[in-house]
Design an enzyme around this catalytic site. Structure first.
Site, PDB file in Angstrom:
ATOM      1  N   SER A   7       0.851  -1.196   0.000  1.00 19.85           N
ATOM      2  CA  SER A   7       0.000   0.000   0.000  1.00 19.85           C
ATOM      3  C   SER A   7       0.880   1.236   0.000  1.00 19.85           C
ATOM      4  O   SER A   7       1.668   1.450   0.935  1.00 19.85           O
ATOM      5  CB  SER A   7      -0.888   0.010   1.249  1.00 19.85           C
ATOM      6  N   HIS A  32      -1.556  -1.336  -3.976  1.00 17.54           N
ATOM      7  CA  HIS A  32      -2.797  -0.909  -3.323  1.00 17.54           C
ATOM      8  C   HIS A  32      -2.752   0.607  -3.119  1.00 17.54           C
ATOM      9  O   HIS A  32      -1.770   1.153  -2.632  1.00 17.54           O
ATOM     10  CB  HIS A  32      -2.908  -1.637  -1.979  1.00 17.54           C
ATOM     11  N   ASP A  34      -4.793   3.916  -1.563  1.00 22.88           N
ATOM     12  CA  ASP A  34      -5.830   4.335  -0.621  1.00 22.88           C
ATOM     13  C   ASP A  34      -6.288   5.760  -0.903  1.00 22.88           C
ATOM     14  O   ASP A  34      -5.523   6.714  -0.754  1.00 22.88           O
ATOM     15  CB  ASP A  34      -5.287   4.253   0.818  1.00 22.88           C
ATOM     16  N   MET A  36      -8.741   8.655   0.281  1.00 25.73           N
ATOM     17  CA  MET A  36      -9.524   9.065   1.462  1.00 25.73           C
ATOM     18  C   MET A  36     -10.006  10.498   1.268  1.00 25.73           C
ATOM     19  O   MET A  36      -9.254  11.345   0.776  1.00 25.73           O
ATOM     20  CB  MET A  36      -8.664   9.002   2.719  1.00 25.73           C
ATOM     21  N   HIS A  65      -8.640   1.513  -3.381  1.00 27.10           N
ATOM     22  CA  HIS A  65      -9.537   1.359  -2.233  1.00 27.10           C
ATOM     23  C   HIS A  65     -10.130   2.733  -1.914  1.00 27.10           C
ATOM     24  O   HIS A  65      -9.426   3.625  -1.443  1.00 27.10           O
ATOM     25  CB  HIS A  65      -8.696   0.822  -1.058  1.00 27.10           C
ATOM     26  N   MET A  67     -12.065   5.128   0.188  1.00 24.21           N
ATOM     27  CA  MET A  67     -12.648   5.429   1.501  1.00 24.21           C
ATOM     28  C   MET A  67     -13.283   6.807   1.385  1.00 24.21           C
ATOM     29  O   MET A  67     -12.775   7.806   1.904  1.00 24.21           O
ATOM     30  CB  MET A  67     -11.563   5.370   2.576  1.00 24.21           C
ATOM     31  N   MET A 136     -11.571  -4.703   6.351  1.00 27.69           N
ATOM     32  CA  MET A 136     -10.684  -3.808   7.104  1.00 27.69           C
ATOM     33  C   MET A 136     -10.362  -4.488   8.431  1.00 27.69           C
ATOM     34  O   MET A 136     -11.260  -4.882   9.166  1.00 27.69           O
ATOM     35  CB  MET A 136     -11.376  -2.473   7.393  1.00 27.69           C
ATOM     36  N   ASP A 174      -6.837  -5.761   5.063  1.00 28.91           N
ATOM     37  CA  ASP A 174      -6.181  -4.451   4.980  1.00 28.91           C
ATOM     38  C   ASP A 174      -6.061  -3.825   6.364  1.00 28.91           C
ATOM     39  O   ASP A 174      -7.059  -3.443   6.970  1.00 28.91           O
ATOM     40  CB  ASP A 174      -7.027  -3.565   4.049  1.00 28.91           C
TER      41      ASP A 174
HETATM   42  C1  DX5 Z   1      -5.887   2.104   6.127  1.00 32.77           C
HETATM   43  C2  DX5 Z   1      -5.632   1.763   4.671  1.00 32.77           C
HETATM   44  C3  DX5 Z   1      -4.577   0.741   4.480  1.00 32.77           C
HETATM   45  C4  DX5 Z   1      -3.231   1.115   5.034  1.00 32.77           C
HETATM   46  C5  DX5 Z   1      -2.732  -0.079   5.775  1.00 32.77           C
HETATM   47  O1  DX5 Z   1      -7.033   2.870   6.272  1.00 32.77           O
HETATM   48  O2  DX5 Z   1      -6.791   1.284   4.017  1.00 32.77           O
HETATM   49  O3  DX5 Z   1      -4.456   0.311   3.127  1.00 32.77           O
HETATM   50  O4  DX5 Z   1      -2.270   1.473   4.083  1.00 32.77           O
HETATM   51  O5  DX5 Z   1      -1.622   0.304   6.452  1.00 32.77           O
HETATM   52  P1  DX5 Z   1      -0.788  -0.672   7.379  1.00 32.77           P
HETATM   53  O6  DX5 Z   1      -0.392  -1.846   6.541  1.00 32.77           O
HETATM   54  O7  DX5 Z   1       0.365   0.166   7.804  1.00 32.77           O
HETATM   55  O8  DX5 Z   1      -1.681  -1.075   8.529  1.00 32.77           O
HETATM   56 ZN    ZN Z   2      -6.561   0.230   1.891  1.00 32.00          ZN
END
Ligand code: DX5
Ligand code: ZN
Length: 227
Positions: A7, A32, A34, A36, A65, A67, A136, A174
């Site tokens: 990620s 991956h 993210d 947000m 992903h 969010m 999650m 994740d």
């Molecule tokens: C968190 C994200 C993850 C994040 C995971 O909200 O969706 O993809 O990068 O991070 P680690 O692997 O550090 O827990």
């Molecule tokens: Zn994620």
């Protein structure tokens, strides 16, 4: 075989191309990403412009992903930006079936994500239409958190649900996954292991990726020898 998906949330954004190539050379097949919005989760990250930029520097699978609240208005635009798979949160979407159909119509893999408190039973109607389900294992918003202990039993429940319906749906986990618990994730039934800080906050991200991928491969071989 299970795949570890680095990620980029924990990568160096000033050197994103370099960091992606580091894990690519170590054998990663999925990146991956993210997204947000500061509304669905209390953090803001990146959007389509960065995905377009990343698309230009790698041919790896871009696993986006989302969010974000109201994904109806934006999900399919991420496919236009270069995403290969797009996952939206069950909790954020009013018209989930519509989003999933639209993503697939555009040629992307469609995923549905569940927050830690959302039971897998809510997937009953949508599961046959999904390509992947993201569970999650921390509350979404930040990298580097500790895994919530109920996450692996939840994976098993979902795996049973998928198997009993004879579906081909991949399970993604994740949050809070590293070399220490990758095997447990695979034994529980995970196909895609997302890892941010365990890879990009490590001194040697390529080595950290390789260690996780080999733990995943080994656990998959063990699991299959019991079947
Ligand atoms: C968190 C994200 C993850 C994040 C995971 O909200 O969706 O993809 O990068 O991070 P680690 O692997 O550090 O827990
Ligand atoms: Zn994620």
């Amino acid at each position: 075989m299970p795949q570890v998906a680095p990620s980029i949330l924990s990568a160096d954004f000033a050197n994103l191309e370099r960091d992606i190539h580091l894990v690519e050379e170590a054998g990663a097949q999925i990146i991956h990403v993210d997204v947000m919005d500061g509304h669905f989760v209390p953090n803001l990250t990146i959007g389509m412009l960065v995905i377009e930029a990343v698309r230009k520097v790698t041919d790896l699978t871009l696993d986006v992903h989302l969010m974000i609240s109201n994904p109806e208005t934006m999900a399919s635009r991420f496919v236009d930006s270069g995403a290969d798979s797009v996952t939206v949160h069950y909790e954020a979407a009013t018209h989930l079936d519509q989003i999933v159909s639209e993503l697939k119509r555009k040629g992307a893999r469609a995923g549905v994500a569940l927050n830690p408190h959302t039971p897998v039973t809510v997937l009953e109607e949508i599961l046959p239409s999904c390509d992947q389900v993201l569970l999650m294992s921390v509350n979404p918003g930040y990298g580097g958190q500790t895994i919530i202990s109920s996450s692996f039993p939840k994976v098993r429940k979902l795996k049973d649900q998928i198997s009993s319906l004879g579906l081909d749906v991949r399970i993604e986990i994740d949050g809070g996954i590293g070399e220490d618990n990758t095997s447990d994730a695979v034994r529980a039934g995970v196909d895609i292991i997302v890892a941010g800080s365990a890879i990009f906050a490590a001194e040697d991200p390529a080595a950290a990726f390789a260690a996780m991928q080999s733990a995943a491969n080994e656990a998959a071989r063990d699991t299959r020898s019991f079947v």
